[in-house]
Scaffold this motif. Structure first.
Motif, PDB file in Angstrom:
ATOM      1  N   GLU A  10     -34.835  10.992 -25.653  1.00  0.00           N
ATOM      2  CA  GLU A  10     -33.663  10.337 -25.061  1.00  0.00           C
ATOM      3  C   GLU A  10     -32.438  11.255 -25.075  1.00  0.00           C
ATOM      4  N   THR A  11     -32.314  12.082 -26.096  1.00  0.00           N
ATOM      5  CA  THR A  11     -31.203  13.037 -26.161  1.00  0.00           C
ATOM      6  C   THR A  11     -31.291  14.017 -25.005  1.00  0.00           C
ATOM      7  N   TYR A  13     -32.742  13.479 -22.158  1.00  0.00           N
ATOM      8  CA  TYR A  13     -32.387  12.715 -20.953  1.00  0.00           C
ATOM      9  C   TYR A  13     -30.875  12.622 -20.806  1.00  0.00           C
ATOM     10  N   GLN A  14     -30.173  12.378 -21.900  1.00  0.00           N
ATOM     11  CA  GLN A  14     -28.713  12.260 -21.846  1.00  0.00           C
ATOM     12  C   GLN A  14     -28.060  13.597 -21.511  1.00  0.00           C
ATOM     13  N   TRP A  15     -28.575  14.689 -22.063  1.00  0.00           N
ATOM     14  CA  TRP A  15     -28.039  16.006 -21.723  1.00  0.00           C
ATOM     15  C   TRP A  15     -28.144  16.245 -20.225  1.00  0.00           C
ATOM     16  N   ARG A  16     -29.286  15.876 -19.650  1.00  0.00           N
ATOM     17  CA  ARG A  16     -29.473  16.089 -18.208  1.00  0.00           C
ATOM     18  C   ARG A  16     -28.531  15.192 -17.417  1.00  0.00           C
ATOM     19  N   LYS A  17     -28.416  13.950 -17.829  1.00  0.00           N
ATOM     20  CA  LYS A  17     -27.546  12.995 -17.129  1.00  0.00           C
ATOM     21  C   LYS A  17     -26.089  13.450 -17.169  1.00  0.00           C
ATOM     22  N   LYS A  18     -25.660  13.961 -18.323  1.00  0.00           N
ATOM     23  CA  LYS A  18     -24.279  14.406 -18.498  1.00  0.00           C
ATOM     24  C   LYS A  18     -24.059  15.852 -18.048  1.00  0.00           C
ATOM     25  N   ARG A  19     -25.157  16.523 -17.683  1.00  0.00           N
ATOM     26  CA  ARG A  19     -25.115  17.932 -17.279  1.00  0.00           C
ATOM     27  C   ARG A  19     -24.565  18.834 -18.383  1.00  0.00           C
ATOM     28  N   THR A  20     -24.941  18.547 -19.614  1.00  0.00           N
ATOM     29  CA  THR A  20     -24.512  19.368 -20.736  1.00  0.00           C
ATOM     30  C   THR A  20     -25.656  20.210 -21.301  1.00  0.00           C
TER      31      THR A  20
END
Length: 54
Positions: A10-11, A13-20
């Protein structure tokens, strides 16, 4: 990639979503990462961390 960084999927996934995180690309319904792009991203994170400490 979650295994490489020892973080939950999930982390990632969040990095990709936030583009970080490192750049990824879709192959069908799966997200894939170019190994060299991941290594470049790691190097940039390290450089940013070092310069922030100065």
């Amino acid at each position: 990639m979650a295994t490489l960084f020892k973080v939950p999927v999930e982390t990632v996934y969040q990095w990709r979503k936030k583009r970080t995180g490192p750049p990824g690309f879709r192959v069908g319904k799966h997200t894939r990462y170019d190994p060299q792009a991941v290594l470049d991203w790691i190097a940039q994170q390290m450089a940013d961390d070092i310069s922030a400490a100065v």
